[in-house]
Design a protein around this motif. Sequence first.
Motif, PDB file in Angstrom:
ATOM      1  N   MET A 142       3.266  -3.622  11.621  1.00 33.73           N
ATOM      2  CA  MET A 142       2.807  -4.573  10.602  1.00 33.73           C
ATOM      3  C   MET A 142       1.540  -4.092   9.907  1.00 33.73           C
ATOM      4  N   THR A 143       0.588  -3.609  10.684  1.00 34.22           N
ATOM      5  CA  THR A 143      -0.709  -3.235  10.119  1.00 34.22           C
ATOM      6  C   THR A 143      -0.637  -1.924   9.348  1.00 34.22           C
ATOM      7  N   TYR A 144       0.047  -0.938   9.882  1.00 32.74           N
ATOM      8  CA  TYR A 144       0.104   0.361   9.222  1.00 32.74           C
ATOM      9  C   TYR A 144       0.851   0.290   7.893  1.00 32.74           C
ATOM     10  N   THR A 145       1.839  -0.590   7.797  1.00 34.23           N
ATOM     11  CA  THR A 145       2.512  -0.735   6.500  1.00 34.23           C
ATOM     12  C   THR A 145       1.574  -1.388   5.481  1.00 34.23           C
ATOM     13  N   MET A 146       0.711  -2.304   5.937  1.00 32.06           N
ATOM     14  CA  MET A 146      -0.278  -2.883   5.014  1.00 32.06           C
ATOM     15  C   MET A 146      -1.271  -1.818   4.562  1.00 32.06           C
ATOM     16  N   ILE A 147      -1.676  -0.944   5.470  1.00 32.21           N
ATOM     17  CA  ILE A 147      -2.584   0.154   5.114  1.00 32.21           C
ATOM     18  C   ILE A 147      -1.912   1.062   4.099  1.00 32.21           C
ATOM     19  N   ASN A 148      -0.650   1.364   4.314  1.00 27.67           N
ATOM     20  CA  ASN A 148       0.106   2.204   3.393  1.00 27.67           C
ATOM     21  C   ASN A 148       0.175   1.561   2.005  1.00 27.67           C
ATOM     22  N   GLU A 149       0.454   0.273   1.955  1.00 26.24           N
ATOM     23  CA  GLU A 149       0.513  -0.448   0.669  1.00 26.24           C
ATOM     24  C   GLU A 149      -0.843  -0.463  -0.015  1.00 26.24           C
ATOM     25  N   ALA A 150      -1.904  -0.659   0.758  1.00 26.76           N
ATOM     26  CA  ALA A 150      -3.254  -0.648   0.191  1.00 26.76           C
ATOM     27  C   ALA A 150      -3.574   0.725  -0.392  1.00 26.76           C
ATOM     28  N   ALA A 151      -3.149   1.780   0.300  1.00 28.41           N
ATOM     29  CA  ALA A 151      -3.361   3.137  -0.210  1.00 28.41           C
ATOM     30  C   ALA A 151      -2.610   3.339  -1.523  1.00 28.41           C
ATOM     31  N   MET A 152      -1.398   2.800  -1.621  1.00 31.42           N
ATOM     32  CA  MET A 152      -0.644   2.892  -2.879  1.00 31.42           C
ATOM     33  C   MET A 152      -1.353   2.143  -4.002  1.00 31.42           C
ATOM     34  N   CYS A 153      -1.921   0.988  -3.675  1.00 29.49           N
ATOM     35  CA  CYS A 153      -2.660   0.207  -4.677  1.00 29.49           C
ATOM     36  C   CYS A 153      -3.874   0.980  -5.182  1.00 29.49           C
ATOM     37  N   LEU A 154      -4.559   1.670  -4.286  1.00 32.36           N
ATOM     38  CA  LEU A 154      -5.679   2.516  -4.695  1.00 32.36           C
ATOM     39  C   LEU A 154      -5.201   3.656  -5.590  1.00 32.36           C
ATOM     40  N   GLU A 195      -2.579   3.831  -7.469  1.00 33.76           N
ATOM     41  CA  GLU A 195      -2.063   3.361  -8.758  1.00 33.76           C
ATOM     42  C   GLU A 195      -3.119   2.668  -9.606  1.00 33.76           C
ATOM     43  N   GLY A 196      -4.333   2.539  -9.081  1.00 37.78           N
ATOM     44  CA  GLY A 196      -5.409   1.914  -9.831  1.00 37.78           C
ATOM     45  C   GLY A 196      -5.313   0.390  -9.898  1.00 37.78           C
ATOM     46  N   ILE A 197      -4.492  -0.198  -9.047  1.00 36.11           N
ATOM     47  CA  ILE A 197      -4.374  -1.657  -9.004  1.00 36.11           C
ATOM     48  C   ILE A 197      -5.679  -2.247  -8.475  1.00 36.11           C
ATOM     49  N   ILE A 198      -6.295  -1.521  -7.563  1.00 31.66           N
ATOM     50  CA  ILE A 198      -7.627  -1.873  -7.081  1.00 31.66           C
ATOM     51  C   ILE A 198      -8.519  -0.660  -7.286  1.00 31.66           C
ATOM     52  N   ASN A 199      -9.805  -0.902  -7.433  1.00 30.10           N
ATOM     53  CA  ASN A 199     -10.727   0.186  -7.764  1.00 30.10           C
ATOM     54  C   ASN A 199     -11.336   0.889  -6.567  1.00 30.10           C
ATOM     55  N   GLN A 200     -11.523   0.153  -5.485  1.00 27.70           N
ATOM     56  CA  GLN A 200     -12.220   0.726  -4.339  1.00 27.70           C
ATOM     57  C   GLN A 200     -11.762   0.045  -3.058  1.00 27.70           C
ATOM     58  N   PRO A 201     -11.951   0.707  -1.936  1.00 25.27           N
ATOM     59  CA  PRO A 201     -11.517   0.132  -0.664  1.00 25.27           C
ATOM     60  C   PRO A 201     -12.088  -1.254  -0.378  1.00 25.27           C
ATOM     61  N   SER A 202     -13.305  -1.510  -0.794  1.00 27.29           N
ATOM     62  CA  SER A 202     -13.904  -2.822  -0.503  1.00 27.29           C
ATOM     63  C   SER A 202     -13.143  -3.956  -1.179  1.00 27.29           C
ATOM     64  N   ASP A 203     -12.435  -3.669  -2.270  1.00 26.87           N
ATOM     65  CA  ASP A 203     -11.597  -4.695  -2.910  1.00 26.87           C
ATOM     66  C   ASP A 203     -10.469  -5.134  -1.977  1.00 26.87           C
ATOM     67  N   VAL A 204      -9.935  -4.186  -1.237  1.00 28.59           N
ATOM     68  CA  VAL A 204      -8.882  -4.495  -0.260  1.00 28.59           C
ATOM     69  C   VAL A 204      -9.453  -5.381   0.837  1.00 28.59           C
ATOM     70  N   GLU A 205     -10.640  -5.011   1.303  1.00 32.89           N
ATOM     71  CA  GLU A 205     -11.243  -5.747   2.407  1.00 32.89           C
ATOM     72  C   GLU A 205     -11.455  -7.213   2.051  1.00 32.89           C
ATOM     73  N   ILE A 206     -11.977  -7.464   0.872  1.00 36.69           N
ATOM     74  CA  ILE A 206     -12.222  -8.837   0.442  1.00 36.69           C
ATOM     75  C   ILE A 206     -10.913  -9.616   0.408  1.00 36.69           C
ATOM     76  N   GLY A 207      -9.890  -9.030  -0.191  1.00 41.02           N
ATOM     77  CA  GLY A 207      -8.597  -9.699  -0.280  1.00 41.02           C
ATOM     78  C   GLY A 207      -7.972  -9.946   1.074  1.00 41.02           C
ATOM     79  N   MET A 208      -8.059  -8.975   1.959  1.00 44.61           N
ATOM     80  CA  MET A 208      -7.441  -9.120   3.275  1.00 44.61           C
ATOM     81  C   MET A 208      -8.202 -10.112   4.155  1.00 44.61           C
ATOM     82  N   ILE A 209      -9.513 -10.068   4.109  1.00 45.75           N
ATOM     83  CA  ILE A 209     -10.293 -10.975   4.964  1.00 45.75           C
ATOM     84  C   ILE A 209     -10.192 -12.407   4.455  1.00 45.75           C
ATOM     85  N   PHE A 210     -10.445 -12.604   3.154  1.00 45.13           N
ATOM     86  CA  PHE A 210     -10.441 -13.971   2.631  1.00 45.13           C
ATOM     87  C   PHE A 210      -9.037 -14.470   2.289  1.00 45.13           C
TER      88      PHE A 210
END
Length: 137
Positions: A51-63, A65-80
């Motif tokens: 479950m977790t590694y596929t989310m990491i893989n998707e987050a890497a794809m988002c980075l 593809e420029g859907i998100i600008n930086q890793p901290s954007d992922v963190e905010i979305g995932m935590i909140f």
Amino acid sequence: KLHEAKRLGKKGKLGFYKHTGDKPLVDPSVYSLIGAQQKKSIGSDEMIERMTYTMINEAAMCLAEGIINQPSDVEIGMIFGTGFAPFRGGLLRYADSEGIDKIVAQLEKYAHTYGARFTPCDYLIQIKKNGKKFYNE
């Protein structure tokens, strides 16, 4: 078939589960009754990784593809957004602590076993090849 066998569930104490105590237990005899095969159980470590590694893989794809600008954007979305454990620092901090090499290797193993949906993305493979992390402090 369950209805015909008078396996009506909780009220009859038998259905897919045996309801004998506080916690219902899977009744293995139900598989032959409905003509299905029981699958092997998966350990909790593998479930967490899958479950977790596929989310990491998707987050890497988002980075990538420029859907998100930086890793901290992922963190905010995932935590909140999902309630990912803040003490882990977020999904990609967790990825860095697990090790990109381990994550890519496990995803490749799962892709071979369970299908292409586990294939690590090019961006994740590139991070591994370069010996980098999501956070290069």
